[in-house]
Design an enzyme around this catalytic site. Structure first.
Site, PDB file in Angstrom:
ATOM      1  N   LYS A   1       0.947  -1.279  -0.035  1.00 56.97           N
ATOM      2  CA  LYS A   1      -0.099   0.201  -0.012  1.00 56.97           C
ATOM      3  C   LYS A   1       0.944   1.291   0.010  1.00 56.97           C
ATOM      4  CE  LYS A   1      -1.428   1.453   4.024  1.00 56.97           C
ATOM      5  NZ  LYS A   1      -1.000   2.807   4.433  1.00 56.97           N
ATOM      6  N   ASN A   2       1.918   1.266   0.718  1.00 58.14           N
ATOM      7  CA  ASN A   2       2.828   2.503   0.903  1.00 58.14           C
ATOM      8  C   ASN A   2       3.871   2.472  -0.271  1.00 58.14           C
ATOM      9  OD1 ASN A   2       1.421   2.829   3.420  1.00 58.14           O
ATOM     10  ND2 ASN A   2       3.036   2.370   4.699  1.00 58.14           N
TER      11      ASN A   2
ATOM     12  N   ASP B   1       5.438  -0.046  11.762  1.00 60.19           N
ATOM     13  CA  ASP B   1       4.197  -0.642  11.375  1.00 60.19           C
ATOM     14  C   ASP B   1       4.034  -2.192  11.669  1.00 60.19           C
ATOM     15  OD1 ASP B   1       4.004   1.347   8.271  1.00 60.19           O
ATOM     16  OD2 ASP B   1       3.882   1.767  10.392  1.00 60.19           O
TER      17      ASP B   1
ATOM     18  N   ARG C   1       1.257  14.017  12.926  1.00 62.68           N
ATOM     19  CA  ARG C   1       1.306  13.838  11.711  1.00 62.68           C
ATOM     20  C   ARG C   1       1.731  15.088  10.795  1.00 62.68           C
ATOM     21  NH1 ARG C   1      -0.434   8.496  10.575  1.00 62.68           N
ATOM     22  NH2 ARG C   1       1.104   8.583   8.680  1.00 62.68           N
ATOM     23  N   PRO C   2       2.624  15.839  11.349  1.00 60.78           N
ATOM     24  CA  PRO C   2       2.895  17.385  10.804  1.00 60.78           C
ATOM     25  C   PRO C   2       3.358  17.059   9.510  1.00 60.78           C
ATOM     26  CG  PRO C   2       4.489  16.829  12.183  1.00 60.78           C
ATOM     27  CD  PRO C   2       3.578  15.625  12.528  1.00 60.78           C
TER      28      PRO C   2
ATOM     29  N   CYS D   1      -4.395  12.028  13.482  1.00 58.57           N
ATOM     30  CA  CYS D   1      -4.762  10.676  13.199  1.00 58.57           C
ATOM     31  C   CYS D   1      -4.685   9.937  14.523  1.00 58.57           C
ATOM     32  CB  CYS D   1      -4.464  10.126  11.902  1.00 58.57           C
ATOM     33  SG  CYS D   1      -2.824   9.301  12.304  1.00 58.57           S
TER      34      CYS D   1
ATOM     35  N   ARG E   1      -8.080  -0.758   5.229  1.00 59.72           N
ATOM     36  CA  ARG E   1      -7.406   0.397   4.621  1.00 59.72           C
ATOM     37  C   ARG E   1      -5.871  -0.408   3.941  1.00 59.72           C
ATOM     38  NH1 ARG E   1      -6.366   5.658   8.041  1.00 59.72           N
ATOM     39  NH2 ARG E   1      -5.497   6.017   5.963  1.00 59.72           N
TER      40      ARG E   1
END
Ligand code: EPZ
Length: 428
Positions: A22-23, A307, A123-124, A118, A399
């Site tokens: 996905k990433n 992750d 998450r800047p 999130c 997701r």
């Protein structure tokens, strides 16, 4: 709301192939904005985040079509770069910020809703913006949106103050069409970055050093399409199934995945006593008997991936002793702890540390997923828990995991998906 029903204890055994990452697919889709030509991607995972990115690209003027071998993207009309990447899309997927670099480089402007935080952290995107500014962009922040403009980006030297995966990817895409040479320092080194660079080079970009801390990009006037680029295997999905083998006393063969991308996990699994065998692009993990506790500190690649932290924590609840897990990448990535403790684990969180008391007899109950990888952790715990575990809000899992219940069923798990409204079959 859909749920998973898992009956344990049950061991995983058999062969599984990871979907495309996905990433890696998300930046590859964004890269389609860099050319009018068709871009053909294979091994694109059919997961929610990909569908969100497809919707965002369609909103911006990129058409797409799912084909047998993957996803074809092409310019379907005028690119509405001035159009914003709307909040309702960006808030559901932070990776929407990946359209910033391509839109700016190709069309001289971009307007994207600030992603906001999130479940796992603030998450800047300050590093994304500082890097684009270094290439000559004018940045305006107002009303929750970031507006970028630059008649033509110019190559520059820029050092990230923190290694950021999507920040590095945004800058790679922007610098590919900048005038002159860009040198990026302190880049993230995740395998997904090298995969994006391979796609960009196939499109005509000139990039050296992707996957190392220093990357040099010679800007070119334009980029062309590609007949086929295969997305790399999802190391996090694959690693999740390998941890499933270890936690359930099973024996899983993961095929068509680059072992080097999973090195930190494989080393740790061997340390705790699992049998780890690597042959080419096949990785086998098998385990019977006690698991030794081993501490983990998450870190940017090539460190232990954040992750896989939640999934590893589920594993450590079964170790013969205590282990400490330190999360250094995100500030709030222990939300799976209360749910694991409700299943009978004994985990104490102190700041960035979680101390996991091992040899916990887990029992099935209803638990709630809070984010993508926490969901996977709870599914793994359900494999080893006695009785039925119901994991609610499984949309988090969807997701980033393609047809997880089908892959687990093929490995022997007793798991089914239910929709609360339609759930009429209580047996698994
Ligand atoms: C990518 O997110 C992944 N997502 C994440 O995967 C992954 O957890 C993360 O990298 C770390 O490996 C995608 O690739 C789509 P970062 P990203 O920018 O790029 C700070 C999953 O589960 N930071 O590398 O958003 C940030 O706060 C997801 O698949 C800044 O301070 O992560 C964090 O502490 C979750 N300023 C650290 O850097 C910035 O401008 C690493 O973040 C950018 C980041």
């Amino acid at each position: 709301m859909e749920k998973f029903h898992i009956v344990g204890p049950n061991r995983l055994a058999g062969t599984v192939r990871a979907s495309g990452a996905k990433n890696a697919a998300l930046p590859a889709l964004a890269a389609s904005l860099l050319t009018d030509d068709p871009v053909n991607l294979s091994r694109v995972p059919a997961v929610r985040d990909i569908r969100t990115m497809v919707r965002l690209l369609e909103h911006l003027g990129v058409a797409s079509e799912w084909r047998e071998e993957g996803l074809r993207l092409w310019r379907g009309g005028p690119i509405r770069s001035a159009a914003e990447a709307p909040y309702e899309l960006v808030k559901t997927m932070r990776a929407s910020v990946l359209v910033l670099g391509p839109l700016l480089a190709r069309f001289g402007s971009a307007r994207v809703s600030l992603p906001g935080g999130c479940a796992i952290g603030v998450r800047p995107i300050d590093q994304h913006l500082a890097g684009l500014e270094a290439l000559g962009a004018e940045v305006k922040l107002e009303h929750g949106y970031v507006d970028l403009s630059a008649p033509r980006l110019r190559g520059a030297r820029f050092a990230f103050s923190t290694a950021t995966v999507t920040g590095t990817e945004n800058l790679l895409m922007a610098a590919s069409l900048a005038q002159g040479t860009t040198v990026l320092e302190n880049c993230a080194r995740e395998p997904e970055i090298a995969d994006l660079a391979a796609l960009l080079v196939a499109m005509g970009a000139k990039i050296d050093g992707a996957g190392t801390p220093t990357v040099t990009i010679e800007g070119v006037a334009q980029l062309h399409g590609v007949d086929e680029h295969q997305i790399i295997a999802d190391r996090i999905e694959g690693g999740t199934y390998l941890i499933g083998a270890a936690i359930s006393g099973g024996d899983v063969l993961l095929v068509d995945t680059e072992p080097a991308d999973l090195a930190p996990l494989l080393e740790k699994l061997a340390e705790i006593g699992a049998r780890v065998e690597v042959e080419g692009r096949q990785i086998r993990v098998a385990h019977q008997g006690p698991l030794a506790p081993r501490n983990v500190i998450t870190a940017p690649h090539p460190g232990f991936p954040t992750d896989l932290q939640a999934q590893y924590m589920a594993l450590m609840t079964q170790a013969e002793g205590s282990a400490t897990i330190c999360e250094t990448v995100f500030e709030n990535r222990f939300q799976h702890v209360p749910e694991l403790n409700r299943m009978g684990a004994s985990i104490r969180v102190e700041g960035t540390f979680a101390r996991v008391q091992g040899a916990s007899a887990l029992s099935g109950t209803t638990v709630m997923a809070t984010d993508l990888r926490a969901s996977a952790c709870l599914v793994l715990a359900g494999l080893v828990a006695r009785g039925e575990t119901v994991v609610d809000r499984i949309y988090h899992l969807d997701r980033g995991y393609e047809r997880m219940e089908l892959k687990l069923q093929k490995l022997g798990a007793r798991v089914r998906r239910s929709n609360a409204a339609a759930d009429s079959n209580p047996s698994v």
